[in-house]
Write an enzyme that holds these catalytic residues in place. Structure first.
Site, mmCIF file in Angstrom:
data_model
loop_
_atom_site.group_PDB
_atom_site.id
_atom_site.type_symbol
_atom_site.label_atom_id
_atom_site.label_comp_id
_atom_site.label_asym_id
_atom_site.label_seq_id
_atom_site.Cartn_x
_atom_site.Cartn_y
_atom_site.Cartn_z
ATOM 1 N N CYS A 172 37.567 57.719 21.081
ATOM 2 C CA CYS A 172 38.404 59.028 20.628
ATOM 3 C C CYS A 172 39.558 58.652 19.485
ATOM 4 O O CYS A 172 39.266 58.747 18.164
ATOM 5 C CB CYS A 172 38.987 59.769 21.636
ATOM 6 S SG CYS A 172 37.775 60.684 22.727
HETATM 7 N N1 LIG Z 1 34.652 59.667 26.533
HETATM 8 C C1 LIG Z 1 35.700 60.422 26.270
HETATM 9 O O1 LIG Z 1 36.742 60.157 27.089
HETATM 10 C C2 LIG Z 1 35.609 61.628 25.366
HETATM 11 C C3 LIG Z 1 36.901 62.428 25.297
HETATM 12 C C4 LIG Z 1 36.792 63.680 24.518
HETATM 13 C C5 LIG Z 1 35.703 63.894 23.765
HETATM 14 N N2 LIG Z 1 34.856 63.064 23.529
HETATM 15 C C6 LIG Z 1 33.768 63.216 22.662
HETATM 16 O O2 LIG Z 1 32.408 63.674 23.323
HETATM 17 C C7 LIG Z 1 31.259 63.223 22.699
HETATM 18 C C8 LIG Z 1 30.287 62.350 23.656
HETATM 19 O O3 LIG Z 1 31.203 61.328 24.004
HETATM 20 P P1 LIG Z 1 30.837 60.463 25.197
HETATM 21 O O4 LIG Z 1 31.890 59.638 25.708
HETATM 22 O O5 LIG Z 1 30.196 61.340 26.380
HETATM 23 O O6 LIG Z 1 29.596 59.491 24.591
HETATM 24 P P2 LIG Z 1 28.461 58.829 25.587
HETATM 25 O O7 LIG Z 1 27.975 57.784 24.779
HETATM 26 O O8 LIG Z 1 29.355 58.298 26.782
HETATM 27 O O9 LIG Z 1 27.380 59.740 25.895
HETATM 28 C C9 LIG Z 1 26.429 60.376 25.130
HETATM 29 C C10 LIG Z 1 25.039 60.477 25.371
HETATM 30 O O10 LIG Z 1 24.258 61.191 24.447
HETATM 31 C C11 LIG Z 1 22.925 60.372 24.344
HETATM 32 N N3 LIG Z 1 22.399 61.106 23.233
HETATM 33 C C12 LIG Z 1 22.843 60.393 22.016
HETATM 34 N N4 LIG Z 1 21.986 61.038 20.971
HETATM 35 C C13 LIG Z 1 21.442 62.176 21.776
HETATM 36 C C14 LIG Z 1 20.453 63.110 21.275
HETATM 37 N N5 LIG Z 1 20.133 63.275 20.040
HETATM 38 N N6 LIG Z 1 19.857 63.754 22.261
HETATM 39 C C15 LIG Z 1 20.268 63.765 23.677
HETATM 40 N N7 LIG Z 1 21.204 62.774 23.997
HETATM 41 C C16 LIG Z 1 21.756 61.924 23.007
HETATM 42 C C17 LIG Z 1 23.432 59.134 24.622
HETATM 43 O O11 LIG Z 1 22.259 58.439 25.136
HETATM 44 C C18 LIG Z 1 24.547 59.328 25.752
HETATM 45 O O12 LIG Z 1 24.214 59.140 27.162
HETATM 46 C C19 LIG Z 1 31.873 62.467 21.453
HETATM 47 O O13 LIG Z 1 31.774 63.270 20.345
HETATM 48 C C20 LIG Z 1 33.102 62.014 21.819
HETATM 49 O O14 LIG Z 1 34.147 61.815 20.708
HETATM 50 C C21 LIG Z 1 34.769 61.703 24.312
#
Ligand SMILES: NC(=O)c1ccc[n+]([C@@H]2O[C@H](COP(=O)([O-])OP(=O)(O)OC[C@H]3O[C@@H](n4cnc5c(N)ncnc54)[C@H](O)[C@@H]3O)[C@@H](O)[C@H]2O)c1
Length: 456
Positions: free
Chosen positions: A289
Site C-alpha cells: 500500500c
Molecule cells: N495487503 C494489504 O494490506 C492491503 C490493504 C489495503 C488494501 N489493499 C489493496 O487490496 C488489493 C489486493 O491486495 P492483496 O494484498 O490482497 O493482494 P494479493 O496479491 O495478496 O492478492 C491478490 C490475489 O488476486 C489474484 N488475482 C490476480 N489477478 C486476478 C484476476 N484477474 N482474477 C482473479 N484473481 C486474480 C492473485 O492470484 C492473488 O491471489 C490491492 O489493490 C491492494 O492495494 C491491500
C-alpha cells in the site's frame, strides 16, 4: 466439498420484484451468494468475515494452486488459520474456483485483485481490467459489483463501469456498482474486516443502499457521495502515512547528527493527549500500500496539470532510507576496522512489517541487494520467511539461517530490518559484534549491551 451454490433456482426474482429489491431481500435472508475475486491478503479475510456472518462465498482466483489449497481446507496466509477455511467449507459456506464462468452463480461480486505500479511507476490496472472483462462476459442482470482494490479517484466510473457495460448490461439498471476500499492491517489482530468501518461510495443511491446493506451485515459502514470520494479517501489514508513516515525519517537523520535519539523524542511527543499522532522511522517503506498508492494519485494529478509535491518529496525521502541504513552499516563495520566489502552481515527480518511473512516491496530485499552489490556477504534470518521467494526485481536464492550463537558470532554486523515479536533481542545483541537497529527493537536490552547498538 459442498457446492456453495447448491440451489439452481436461488437467483430467481419473485414476480414483480425489482433487481434491487431482490438483492436487498437476499441480503436480509442470507441467501445472497457473494463472489470475491482475488483470494489474497484482502480477499481471503473478507471471505472469512462474510462466512462468519452466515453468507455463502465463492472465492475466485487465477492462481490454481491457491484454489487447490483453499478447497483442501488449507491456507497460505499466516494470519488465516487453515481451520478458519475448513470450518466454513464443511458448513457449505465457502468454496474457491478459478473458473470465471461461475460468476453467473453469484449475486454480489467484490473485486480484491492487485493494483501495482508498472516499471515506470505508473498505475498498472491490468488485473482490475482483466477481472472486469471476465465479469462482464459472465455476469447476469441484477448483480452488485464492488471494487475494493486501492486505486486513484475515478477508476470505478472511468475504467470499471465501461468495461462492465461492454457485456451489454447497463449500470444503475441491470447491475449496481460501488467502490469500498479495504482497510486491512495484516498481522495486527486488533483490527479485522469485522471491526474496521468500511467506506462505501456508489454510482447511484440504489447501488449505495445495496452495498451498504451488504457490508453492514459484517461491519459498520460510512457512506460517501460517490465512488471517486471513496477512492480518494483510501489514497488520503495511505498518503497521510507515507508523508508522516517521511517526516520522521528526515528528522531521524537530523537528530542523529545532533546526538538526539528520534525514538525518545517521538515517545515523549506522543504523551501529548491532542494534536500529535506518533509515526516511527524505519529502513524504508514496504508492503502493497504505502509505497505504491500515493503514486496512483500523483499519476492522476498529472492529468489535471497538478504536481503532488508532498507525495513526491515523501517518496524521495522514504526511498533513500535503505542507502542511509547501508551507510550506517558501513560505518559500524569500519569502526571495528573492517570494510563493507568482504564483511559478513546478517539481516534480521525480511518481511516488510513485524509479525507477518509478506515480503512485498520490503526494504529488507533492497538492503540485501545494496549490501551484496557493495561486496558484503549477506545471510538473513526471518521466522516467517524460510526462503526468499522470486520477486519481480530480485532473484536471491537464500534460506533463513537460525539465530544461534554461532551464526551471530560469525557476523561482522547484525542489521535489524524488521522487529518481529518472537526474537530474543538481548541474546541477539549479546552474541553479536555490533548491531544496527532500524526499528528500536533493542529498546529493552540491558543497559550494558546498548553500547553495541547503533540506531539507523
Ligand atoms: N495487503 C494489504 O494490506 C492491503 C490493504 C489495503 C488494501 N489493499 C489493496 O487490496 C488489493 C489486493 O491486495 P492483496 O494484498 O490482497 O493482494 P494479493 O496479491 O495478496 O492478492 C491478490 C490475489 O488476486 C489474484 N488475482 C490476480 N489477478 C486476478 C484476476 N484477474 N482474477 C482473479 N484473481 C486474480 C492473485 O492470484 C492473488 O491471489 C490491492 O489493490 C491492494 O492495494 C491491500
Amino acid at each position: 466439498m459442498k457446492n456453495v451454490v447448491s440451489d439452481a433456482s436461488r437467483g430467481a426474482k419473485m414476480p414483480n420484484e425489482t433487481h434491487a429489491n431482490r438483492l436487498l431481500r437476499k441480503i436480509d435472508d442470507r441467501s445472497v451468494v457473494i463472489g470475491i475475486v482475488g483470494m489474497g491478503y484482502v480477499g481471503l479475510p473478507l471471505a472469512h468475515a462474510f462466512c462468519n456472518a452466515g453468507f455463502r462465498v465463492l472465492g475466485f482466483d487465477v492462481d490454481e494452486d491457491k484454489v487447490c489449497v483453499l478447497n483442501k481446507g488449507g491456507s497460505y496466509i499466516k494470519t488465516i488459520d487453515p481451520s478458519m477455511v475448513s470450518k466454513h467449507q464443511s458448513a457449505g459456506l465457502f468454496e474457491a474456483t478459478a473458473a470465471y464462468s461461475r460468476v453467473a452463480e453469484v449475486d454480489a461480486i467484490l473485486i480484491c485483485v492487485p493494483t501495482p505500479l508498472d516499471k515506470f511507476r505508473n498505475p498498472d490496472l491490468s488485473c482490475v481490467e482483466n477481472t472486469a472483462q471476465q465479469i462482464a462476459a459472465n455476469m447476469r442482470a441484477g448483480r452488485l459489483v464492488v471494487l475494493e482494490s486501492t486505486t486513484y479517484p475515478g477508476t470505478t466510473e472511468e475504467i470499471l463501469r465501461p468495461l462492465l457495460e461492454d457485456g451489454g448490461l447497463k449500470c444503475g439498471e441491470d447491475f449496481f456498482l460501488a467502490y469500498s476500499p479495504e482497510r486491512e492491517d495484516p498481522g495486527n489482530p486488533k483490527f479485522t474486516a469485522e471491526n474496521t468501518p468500511k467506506v462505501v461510495g456508489a454510482t447511484d443511491p440504489v447501488g449505495l443502499d445495496i452495498a451498504t446493506k451488504l457490508y453492514s451485515s459484517i461491519v459498520g459502514v460510512v457512506t460517501v457521495s460517490s465512488p471517486a470520494t471513496a477512492e480518494a479517501c483510501k489514497i488520503l489514508e495511505n498518503t497521510y502515512r507515507s508523508v508522516n513516515i517521511a517526516l520522521v525519517n528526515e528528522l531521524k537523520m537530523l537528530f542523529d547528527k545532533m546526538g538526539i535519539d528520534v525514538w525518545e523524542v517521538i515517545n515523549a511527543a506522543a504523551t501529548k493527549p491532542f494534536g500529535f499522532q506518533a509515526f516511527y522511522p524505519g529502513p524504508g517503506l514496504g508492503g502493497h500500500c504505502i509505497p505504491i498508492d500515493p503514486f496512483y494519485l500523483a499519476w492522476k494529478a498529472r492529468q489535471y496539470d497538478f504536481t503532488t509535491r508532498f507525495i513526491e518529496l515523501a517518496g524521495e525521502i522514504n526511498t533513500a532510507m535503505p542507502e542511509y541504513v547501508v551507510n550506517k552499516v558501513a560505518q559500524a563495520v569500519s569502526d571495528h576496522g573492517k570494510a563493507l566489502r568482504g564483511a559478513k552481515i546478517l539481516i534480521v527480518g525480511m518481511a516488510y512489517k513485524k509479525n507477518v511473512g509478506d515480503m512485498r516491496e520490503s526494504p529488507g530485499i533492497r538492503l540485501l541487494d545494496i549490501l551484496v552489490k557493495r561486496g558484503a556477504t549477506v545471510e538473513y534470518h526471518d521466522p516467517y520467511i524460510s526462503s526468499l521467494p522470486r520477486m519481480r526485481d530480485y532473484a536471491y536464492k537464500m534460506q533463513s539461517v537460525p539465530l544461534s550463537g554461532d551464526v551471530l558470532a560469525r557476523q561482522d554486523c547484525v542489521l535489524i530490518v524488521t522487529d518481529h515479536g518472537n526474537i530474543d533481542y538481548a541474546h541477539l545483541v549479546e552474541r553479536s559484534c555490533v548491531v544496527v537497529d532500524t526499528r528500536n527493537a533493542t529498546k529493552s536490552v540491558p543497559l550494558h549491551l546498548l553500547k553495541k547498538v547503533i540506531k539507523a
